[in-house]
Design a protein around this motif. Sequence first.
Motif, PDB file in Angstrom:
ATOM      1  N   ALA A   1       0.846  -1.201   0.000  1.00  0.00           N
ATOM      2  CA  ALA A   1       0.000   0.000   0.000  1.00  0.00           C
ATOM      3  C   ALA A   1       0.879   1.248   0.000  1.00  0.00           C
ATOM      4  O   ALA A   1       0.584   2.237  -0.701  1.00  0.00           O
ATOM      5  CB  ALA A   1      -0.919  -0.006   1.215  1.00  0.00           C
ATOM      6  N   ALA A   2       1.973   1.203   0.760  1.00  0.00           N
ATOM      7  CA  ALA A   2       2.890   2.348   0.819  1.00  0.00           C
ATOM      8  C   ALA A   2       3.529   2.589  -0.549  1.00  0.00           C
ATOM      9  O   ALA A   2       3.683   3.743  -0.977  1.00  0.00           O
ATOM     10  CB  ALA A   2       3.967   2.105   1.869  1.00  0.00           C
TER      11      ALA A   2
ATOM     12  N   VAL B 153       2.248   1.778  -3.492  1.00  0.00           N
ATOM     13  CA  VAL B 153       1.206   2.335  -4.370  1.00  0.00           C
ATOM     14  C   VAL B 153       1.009   3.822  -4.086  1.00  0.00           C
ATOM     15  O   VAL B 153       0.918   4.650  -5.006  1.00  0.00           O
ATOM     16  CB  VAL B 153      -0.129   1.562  -4.185  1.00  0.00           C
ATOM     17  CG1 VAL B 153      -1.280   2.283  -4.882  1.00  0.00           C
ATOM     18  CG2 VAL B 153       0.003   0.140  -4.718  1.00  0.00           C
ATOM     19  N   LEU B 154       1.004   4.177  -2.793  1.00  0.00           N
ATOM     20  CA  LEU B 154       0.813   5.579  -2.408  1.00  0.00           C
ATOM     21  C   LEU B 154       1.946   6.459  -2.934  1.00  0.00           C
ATOM     22  O   LEU B 154       1.700   7.521  -3.533  1.00  0.00           O
ATOM     23  CB  LEU B 154       0.716   5.682  -0.878  1.00  0.00           C
ATOM     24  CG  LEU B 154       0.513   7.087  -0.324  1.00  0.00           C
ATOM     25  CD1 LEU B 154      -0.856   7.629  -0.732  1.00  0.00           C
ATOM     26  CD2 LEU B 154       0.646   7.100   1.201  1.00  0.00           C
ATOM     27  N   VAL B 155       3.189   6.004  -2.721  1.00  0.00           N
ATOM     28  CA  VAL B 155       4.345   6.793  -3.169  1.00  0.00           C
ATOM     29  C   VAL B 155       4.328   6.933  -4.695  1.00  0.00           C
ATOM     30  O   VAL B 155       4.577   8.021  -5.230  1.00  0.00           O
ATOM     31  CB  VAL B 155       5.666   6.154  -2.679  1.00  0.00           C
ATOM     32  CG1 VAL B 155       6.868   6.802  -3.345  1.00  0.00           C
ATOM     33  CG2 VAL B 155       5.788   6.290  -1.167  1.00  0.00           C
ATOM     34  N   ASN B 156       4.001   5.839  -5.374  1.00  0.00           N
ATOM     35  CA  ASN B 156       3.925   5.915  -6.839  1.00  0.00           C
ATOM     36  C   ASN B 156       2.846   6.907  -7.282  1.00  0.00           C
ATOM     37  O   ASN B 156       3.042   7.672  -8.218  1.00  0.00           O
ATOM     38  CB  ASN B 156       3.626   4.536  -7.438  1.00  0.00           C
ATOM     39  CG  ASN B 156       4.842   3.622  -7.385  1.00  0.00           C
ATOM     40  OD1 ASN B 156       5.966   4.093  -7.196  1.00  0.00           O
ATOM     41  ND2 ASN B 156       4.639   2.335  -7.536  1.00  0.00           N
ATOM     42  N   ALA B 157       1.711   6.872  -6.579  1.00  0.00           N
ATOM     43  CA  ALA B 157       0.609   7.774  -6.936  1.00  0.00           C
ATOM     44  C   ALA B 157       1.011   9.229  -6.695  1.00  0.00           C
ATOM     45  O   ALA B 157       0.647  10.122  -7.467  1.00  0.00           O
ATOM     46  CB  ALA B 157      -0.639   7.424  -6.126  1.00  0.00           C
ATOM     47  N   LEU B 158       1.798   9.456  -5.643  1.00  0.00           N
ATOM     48  CA  LEU B 158       2.200  10.832  -5.311  1.00  0.00           C
ATOM     49  C   LEU B 158       3.146  11.436  -6.349  1.00  0.00           C
ATOM     50  O   LEU B 158       3.356  12.646  -6.377  1.00  0.00           O
ATOM     51  CB  LEU B 158       2.843  10.873  -3.919  1.00  0.00           C
ATOM     52  CG  LEU B 158       1.880  10.656  -2.734  1.00  0.00           C
ATOM     53  CD1 LEU B 158       2.650  10.603  -1.422  1.00  0.00           C
ATOM     54  CD2 LEU B 158       0.823  11.746  -2.688  1.00  0.00           C
TER      55      LEU B 158
ATOM     56  N   PRO C  58       8.373  12.404  -3.601  1.00  0.00           N
ATOM     57  CA  PRO C  58       7.797  11.116  -4.022  1.00  0.00           C
ATOM     58  C   PRO C  58       8.444  10.559  -5.286  1.00  0.00           C
ATOM     59  O   PRO C  58       8.572   9.349  -5.442  1.00  0.00           O
ATOM     60  CB  PRO C  58       6.321  11.443  -4.285  1.00  0.00           C
ATOM     61  CG  PRO C  58       6.061  12.703  -3.540  1.00  0.00           C
ATOM     62  CD  PRO C  58       7.338  13.458  -3.545  1.00  0.00           C
TER      63      PRO C  58
END
Lengths: 250, 235
Positions: free
Chosen positions: B61-62, B64-69, B113
């Motif tokens: 999840a982390a 995915v979050l960093v990639n999204a940011l 990010p």
Amino acid sequence: MREAVIGRSLEGEAVSAGAGLSFRDVGYSIAGRRLIDGMTVDVPDRGVTVVMGPNGAGKSLFLRLAHGLIHADEGAIRWGDAPVGRSVARDQALVFQTPVLLRRSVAANVDFVLKSRGRASVEMRETLLRRVGLTGFARVAARRLSGGEQQRLQMARALATEPRVLLLDEPTASLDPASTAAIELIVRDVALRGVKVIFVTHDVGQARRLADDVVFLANGRAVEQGAAERFFDAPRSPEADAYLQGKLIL
Amino acid sequence: MQGFGEILALAFDLVLSGDGDLAEIVWLSLRVSISATLLACLIGLPLGAVLAIARFPGRNAAIVLVNALMGLPPVVVGLLVYLHLSRAGPLGFLGLLYTPTAMIIAQTILIAPIVAALSRQVLEELHAEYAETFRSLALSGRQTLAALLWDGRFALVTVALAGFGRAVAEVGAVMIVGGNIDHATRVMTTAIALETSRGNLALAMALGVILMMLALGVNAAVHSLRLTATRWSHA
């Protein structure tokens, strides 16, 4: 633990299994496939033990289990009285079939291991490079070396840990005869210095040249083990007999 | 209205004349973006390394979050930083709004990010290659991390340059938190927007030329690093 005499040292004396490596009913599976199946084997604590067997016999897994890189699903693996684990692994070095060298010079590759053990020195590095025949290569980028040279560098790095046990996983599998001879010479030298060597190979000729004792694996089980001379002269198991005759083992 | 060729000629004249205002804008742009890149590396590299090596619940999840940011809209970042630094905001007492520091903060949030996600990818691939050897050598986590960072240094510098490229070309966030104040917070991108709206196309184009030269320089540096790495067999 069983104390039966199952091997002999370089001097020819009998060695009890209790002081070396022991597998007891070890099982290991990947994705439901049983790759090591109730393996029980004893390896003496001196000399060169060659682990042989056809492809898929479990030779590399045996080495990784013995070194603690992977963990058995069942059974027990012990080095002397100690279970396999991080502290035991620090006394061992594993030479892989395909060398994984750092993106650094030859010297820096050796220095990296020496530093990790808190004993970095130019003298030690030069001694190690001399032992493996890489004097003069110190400043060369490690990944620019030939396959045989890379394997010798991997040997130097392994020896930099000053191991009590040296594990080798088919280190000459893709090397030319000259490089193979160089590696075998290093292995014999290491064994003569009192380091226990466990050498995985499927090359019968190499096994004959190096082995003090042999462990023969087939289908994830140790089907035979014993002194090299006896094993090559009169194998007891049909699998080993067929293998030594060059027959396919299905 | 001047023709494109005429504007370009005027722009090169400005660049070559060493115009003081132009130099001031370029210098501030570099100062802000280099500072933001350094800060983003301080945050992003360790974060990327942890995501590459450590195994913990919520790691995927982390990631995915960093990639999204990485795709954070600059104007949204600018707005969020503005809300925090404005007088009514929780950090308003610091008096940082409309200063280069506010611009550095906004750009750091934008590119950290990117640095984290790209360095995670670089280090994860390297770790996959080295993991068994390092475990066999019974290395500690610290030793493993240090070795990965050193052996991945060429690729990580490329990551930092990618972050710098994004920072120096960014306009929305620095416009909102910097205010594009002359001799205070005016950087190349905000100046281009302003001078274009004023019809001062030569100055806007001069700044554009410098920006493009910077982009070219960054890419040349990346390419040169790759060549060096290949030459030394580090690639």
